[in-house]
Design an enzyme around this catalytic site. Structure first.
Site, mmCIF file in Angstrom:
data_model
loop_
_atom_site.group_PDB
_atom_site.id
_atom_site.type_symbol
_atom_site.label_atom_id
_atom_site.label_comp_id
_atom_site.label_asym_id
_atom_site.label_seq_id
_atom_site.Cartn_x
_atom_site.Cartn_y
_atom_site.Cartn_z
ATOM 1 N N SER A 20 46.369 30.829 75.119
ATOM 2 C CA SER A 20 46.905 31.273 73.830
ATOM 3 C C SER A 20 46.043 30.792 72.668
ATOM 4 O O SER A 20 46.279 31.152 71.520
ATOM 5 C CB SER A 20 48.348 30.783 73.649
ATOM 6 O OG SER A 20 48.428 29.389 73.798
ATOM 7 N N ASN A 107 56.736 21.710 74.804
ATOM 8 C CA ASN A 107 57.844 22.621 74.461
ATOM 9 C C ASN A 107 58.451 22.308 73.094
ATOM 10 O O ASN A 107 58.692 23.214 72.295
ATOM 11 C CB ASN A 107 58.911 22.582 75.555
ATOM 12 C CG ASN A 107 58.375 23.122 76.873
ATOM 13 O OD1 ASN A 107 57.294 23.722 76.899
ATOM 14 N ND2 ASN A 107 59.101 22.897 77.956
ATOM 15 N N THR A 152 68.364 63.707 43.995
ATOM 16 C CA THR A 152 69.018 63.534 45.294
ATOM 17 C C THR A 152 68.440 64.664 46.150
ATOM 18 O O THR A 152 68.141 65.750 45.626
ATOM 19 C CB THR A 152 70.551 63.656 45.210
ATOM 20 O OG1 THR A 152 70.881 64.963 44.736
ATOM 21 C CG2 THR A 152 71.157 62.616 44.270
ATOM 22 N N HIS A 153 68.242 64.391 47.410
ATOM 23 C CA HIS A 153 67.553 65.355 48.302
ATOM 24 C C HIS A 153 66.161 65.718 47.767
ATOM 25 O O HIS A 153 65.655 66.796 48.069
ATOM 26 C CB HIS A 153 68.364 66.645 48.496
ATOM 27 C CG HIS A 153 69.807 66.423 48.772
ATOM 28 N ND1 HIS A 153 70.328 66.337 50.045
ATOM 29 C CD2 HIS A 153 70.851 66.224 47.928
ATOM 30 C CE1 HIS A 153 71.644 66.125 49.978
ATOM 31 N NE2 HIS A 153 71.987 66.043 48.707
ATOM 32 N N SER A 274 37.277 60.420 47.686
ATOM 33 C CA SER A 274 36.989 61.165 48.902
ATOM 34 C C SER A 274 35.486 61.316 49.012
ATOM 35 O O SER A 274 34.795 61.464 48.005
ATOM 36 C CB SER A 274 37.657 62.539 48.832
ATOM 37 O OG SER A 274 36.967 63.461 49.660
ATOM 38 N N LYS A 280 39.068 63.849 43.925
ATOM 39 C CA LYS A 280 40.176 63.144 44.554
ATOM 40 C C LYS A 280 40.297 61.683 44.146
ATOM 41 O O LYS A 280 39.309 60.985 43.951
ATOM 42 C CB LYS A 280 40.007 63.188 46.073
ATOM 43 C CG LYS A 280 40.189 64.571 46.635
ATOM 44 C CD LYS A 280 41.626 64.866 46.911
ATOM 45 C CE LYS A 280 41.909 64.459 48.338
ATOM 46 N NZ LYS A 280 43.242 64.831 48.742
ATOM 47 N N ASN A 282 42.825 59.006 45.882
ATOM 48 C CA ASN A 282 43.866 58.946 46.914
ATOM 49 C C ASN A 282 44.669 57.643 46.859
ATOM 50 O O ASN A 282 44.117 56.581 46.582
ATOM 51 C CB ASN A 282 43.228 59.092 48.300
ATOM 52 C CG ASN A 282 42.651 60.487 48.500
ATOM 53 O OD1 ASN A 282 43.158 61.449 47.942
ATOM 54 N ND2 ASN A 282 41.579 60.569 49.274
ATOM 55 N N GLU A 287 49.834 54.375 50.859
ATOM 56 C CA GLU A 287 50.018 54.949 52.200
ATOM 57 C C GLU A 287 49.958 53.870 53.276
ATOM 58 O O GLU A 287 50.692 53.913 54.271
ATOM 59 C CB GLU A 287 48.940 55.998 52.474
ATOM 60 C CG GLU A 287 49.093 57.231 51.595
ATOM 61 C CD GLU A 287 47.869 58.120 51.675
ATOM 62 O OE1 GLU A 287 47.937 59.144 52.357
ATOM 63 O OE2 GLU A 287 46.841 57.776 51.070
ATOM 64 N N TYR A 314 62.751 26.650 78.116
ATOM 65 C CA TYR A 314 61.480 27.305 77.813
ATOM 66 C C TYR A 314 60.996 28.153 78.990
ATOM 67 O O TYR A 314 61.076 27.757 80.144
ATOM 68 C CB TYR A 314 60.422 26.242 77.480
ATOM 69 C CG TYR A 314 59.046 26.836 77.224
ATOM 70 C CD1 TYR A 314 58.696 27.297 75.961
ATOM 71 C CD2 TYR A 314 58.110 26.960 78.257
ATOM 72 C CE1 TYR A 314 57.443 27.861 75.728
ATOM 73 C CE2 TYR A 314 56.861 27.514 78.025
ATOM 74 C CZ TYR A 314 56.536 27.967 76.758
ATOM 75 O OH TYR A 314 55.304 28.520 76.540
ATOM 76 N N GLN A 319 55.425 32.212 74.777
ATOM 77 C CA GLN A 319 54.094 32.090 74.162
ATOM 78 C C GLN A 319 53.730 33.379 73.414
ATOM 79 O O GLN A 319 52.947 33.361 72.469
ATOM 80 C CB GLN A 319 53.058 31.789 75.251
ATOM 81 C CG GLN A 319 51.645 31.687 74.767
ATOM 82 C CD GLN A 319 50.754 30.991 75.789
ATOM 83 O OE1 GLN A 319 50.794 29.769 75.949
ATOM 84 N NE2 GLN A 319 49.967 31.774 76.500
ATOM 85 N N LYS A 322 53.992 34.461 69.164
ATOM 86 C CA LYS A 322 53.143 34.250 67.985
ATOM 87 C C LYS A 322 52.413 35.490 67.475
ATOM 88 O O LYS A 322 52.430 35.743 66.260
ATOM 89 C CB LYS A 322 52.174 33.096 68.237
ATOM 90 C CG LYS A 322 52.891 31.756 68.147
ATOM 91 C CD LYS A 322 52.149 30.651 68.858
ATOM 92 C CE LYS A 322 53.102 29.754 69.596
ATOM 93 N NZ LYS A 322 53.473 30.250 70.943
#
Ligand code: ARG
Length: 458
Positions: A20, A107, A152-153, A274, A280, A282, A287, A314, A319, A322
């Site tokens: 690990s 542990n 709304t919608h 772009s 553009k 963006n 996003e 344990y 392990q 993480k």
């Protein structure tokens, strides 16, 4: 470490699946801090000599300095950060290093280190969210009376103020911070001294190590302490819910920045161009915040599924706790920072927003309400009359308040000239002065309450 019991070494696959260190090296500071608290306690209790404790503490300081300067070496044979630190300590100070692991196990060690790490991540997220709240409040204050269509919608519904819209996100973040605070209060107990699972026969002082590490006290049950990962799940679930909010806000910016909307110009610093279309700009950061929410929710799901069905105490499955936490922490921190910059530095196109509110028949409800209040018409009938007015305005390509009075009266004779006072978008928002409503005075009251909250927390 356990050569006494084994005749042969691990296979290459065993070494690889077991290691690990490639990810848990992120715990090196916490591991060293917890070890120093442990050895100080061992000395105070007379379990190791003061001299040995001093040698070990000094050696750990040297290990920390090395890792700080050069990073943590990754030797798969040493498995994890706990053995890596101890092995280096042994090289530096000799066999006395072997006394450090008295009355503890990996542990309780890993449970302690990871709690310390998650506690810092919680505090970091909370500080980031406080900054986001400050940005939201500042912009809401500035735009308490800026009119935009409320949806709304995603259909124009009623005019609202931009400040009101931004303060809605303030409320979501307020709940996120309260979830983080709950998680922190619940997790702040020290597993150290639970040892492998059953506690220890050495006369340790768990209160002392808990206090040294900033915990409120020791965990109450050693079996639970070494096998509990609720603290990581609480963090991940708070982060996941927060990421949903950030993703929704990001989505607003994506929509608002699109040309047909044109409600906002994004900061250059948080946009990209772009390679082929020169016009553009963006909304990549927004996003990606929207996208990261998927990964953060995935991390929460991953750990829930890992923990499901594990018997006490344990198991090595744990392990795997993480990587999802580390990944989610990086993503949520970045997402919070990106949205803070976006809110702080976006240029809201208030003229365009107002125009959209005026064009979308957003004050139709105000006409219906006016018919109820001023002409004593039942709401359902008023709704019907208003529908006819909207239909006519749509046919003519006019806003509602641009329809001539005669045309309105042809639909219903009870309408008179006073109606025009109610049909403007400004009148519409000013009328919605109920507690928590969109009227500028109410938005300013929300902003004041928020400022007082933020003030009292710092
Ligand atoms: N690397 C391990 C983990 O992250 C440390 C605990 C190992 N304990 C054990 N009994 N093998 O969970």
């Amino acid at each position: 470490m356990w050569g006494g019991r084994f005749a042969g070494g691990p296979s290459a696959v065993m070494r690889e699946i077991n290691a690990s260190i490639p990810f848990d090296k992120a715990l090196w500071r916490q591991d060293i801090t917890a070890s120093q608290a442990h050895v100080a306690m061992l000395a105070a209790q007379g379990i190791v000599s003061a001299e040995d404790a001093e040698t070990i503490t000094g050696g750990l300081d040297r290990v920390a300095a090395e890792y700080e300067a050069d990073g943590v070496p990754e030797d798969w044979d040493l498995e994890d950060i706990h053995m890596t630190v101890e092995a280096r300590l042994t090289e530096l100070v000799g066999p006395v290093a072997g006394r450090l692991h008295t009355a503890r196990s990996r542990n309780d060690q890993v449970a302690t280190d990871f709690r310390l790490w998650v506690r810092e991540a919680l505090d970091r997220a909370d500080a980031g969210l406080a900054a986001l709240q400050h940005a939201l409040v500042a912009r809401a204050d500035e735009h308490a009376a800026s009119i935009m269509p409320g949806f709304t919608h995603l259909q124009t519904a009623q005019p609202v103020t931009l400040g009101h819209h931004l303060m809605a996100y303030y409320e979501m973040i307020r709940r996120d911070r309260s979830r983080l605070a709950d998680a922190r209060a619940r997790m702040n107990e020290s597993p150290l001294g639970s040892a492998a699972l059953a506690g220890t026969g050495f006369p340790i002082d768990r209160e002392a190590t808990a206090q040294a590490l900033g915990f409120d006290g020791p965990t109450r049950n050693s079996l639970d302490a070494v096998s509990d990962r609720d603290f990581a799940l609480d963090y991940l679930m708070a982060a996941a819910q927060c990421s949903l909010h950030l993703s929704r806000l990001a989505e607003e910016f994506v929509i608002w920045a699109s040309q047909p909307f044109g409600f906002v110009r994004l900061p250059d610093a948080l946009s990209t161009g772009s390679s082929i279309m020169p016009q553009k700009k963006n909304p990549d950061a927004a996003e990606l915040v929207r996208g990261h929410a998927g990964r953060i929710v995935g991390a929460a799901t991953a750990l829930m599924v890992t923990m499901k069905g594990l018997p006490l105490a344990y198991s090595k499955d744990m392990q795997d706790d993480k990587p999802p936490v580390f990944e989610a922490a990086g993503l949520i921190d970045l997402s919070i920072a990106a949205m803070t910059g976006m809110v702080a530095d976006a240029t809201f196109q208030t003229g365009r927003m107002r125009q959209a509110a005026e064009l979308g028949y957003a004050t139709a409800t105000d006409l219906a309400d006016w018919l109820v209040t001023e002409a004593d018409i039942p709401f359902r009938e008023a709704h019907h009359i208003t529908g006819a007015a909207v239909k006519l305005a749509e046919q003519r390509g006019l806003a509602l308040d641009a329809l001539p009075l005669e045309d309105l009266q042809a639909i219903d004779a009870r309408i008179d000239a006073r109606v025009f006072d109610a049909l403007s978008v400004d009148a519409s928002v000013a009328a919605r002065a109920s507690y928590g409503g969109t009227a500028p005075e109410q938005v300013r009251a929300q902003v004041q309450r928020a400022k007082a909250d933020l003030e009292s927390k710092t």
